[in-house]
Design a protein around this motif. Sequence first.
Motif, short mmCIF file in Angstrom:
data_model
loop_
_atom_site.label_atom_id
_atom_site.label_comp_id
_atom_site.label_asym_id
_atom_site.label_seq_id
_atom_site.Cartn_x
_atom_site.Cartn_y
_atom_site.Cartn_z
N LYS A 111 45.48 29.30 75.25
CA LYS A 111 44.39 29.78 74.41
C LYS A 111 44.95 30.70 73.34
O LYS A 111 45.79 31.57 73.61
N LEU A 112 44.46 30.55 72.13
CA LEU A 112 44.88 31.37 71.01
C LEU A 112 44.25 32.75 71.12
O LEU A 112 43.04 32.88 71.26
N ILE A 113 45.10 33.80 71.05
CA ILE A 113 44.56 35.16 71.08
C ILE A 113 44.81 35.90 69.78
O ILE A 113 44.21 36.94 69.53
N TYR A 114 45.70 35.39 68.94
CA TYR A 114 45.94 36.02 67.64
C TYR A 114 46.51 34.98 66.67
O TYR A 114 47.35 34.17 67.04
N SER A 115 46.07 35.07 65.43
CA SER A 115 46.62 34.27 64.36
C SER A 115 46.61 35.13 63.11
O SER A 115 45.57 35.67 62.73
N GLY A 116 47.76 35.30 62.49
CA GLY A 116 47.86 36.11 61.28
C GLY A 116 49.24 36.00 60.69
O GLY A 116 50.08 35.23 61.16
N ASN A 117 49.51 36.80 59.67
CA ASN A 117 50.82 36.69 59.02
C ASN A 117 51.68 37.93 59.16
O ASN A 117 52.74 38.00 58.57
N SER A 118 51.27 38.90 59.96
CA SER A 118 52.03 40.13 60.12
C SER A 118 53.04 40.04 61.27
O SER A 118 52.66 40.00 62.44
N GLN A 119 54.32 40.02 60.91
CA GLN A 119 55.38 40.00 61.93
C GLN A 119 55.34 41.27 62.77
O GLN A 119 55.60 41.25 63.96
#
Length: 68
Positions: free
Chosen positions: A4-12
């Motif tokens: 299950k996806l818990i986070y999606s973003g572009n911040s390393q």
Amino acid sequence: MDKKLIYSGNSQVLVSGIKNILDEAGIAYFEINKSDSSYPGIIGQIEVLVDKTDEVKAKLLIKHIINL
């Protein structure tokens, strides 16, 4: 294993914090880095997924870091 996806973003940096929190809690995670290596943090997303059985706990643990 159902992920299950818990986070999606572009911040390393944010992903690193999330992974540290999950490691400390003993929750296994999967990272999928879809960012462009020529433009890291600008183009593409990084996804963090966990097993379905850990989804609720993981989301509660990272809630404060995502809402910054």
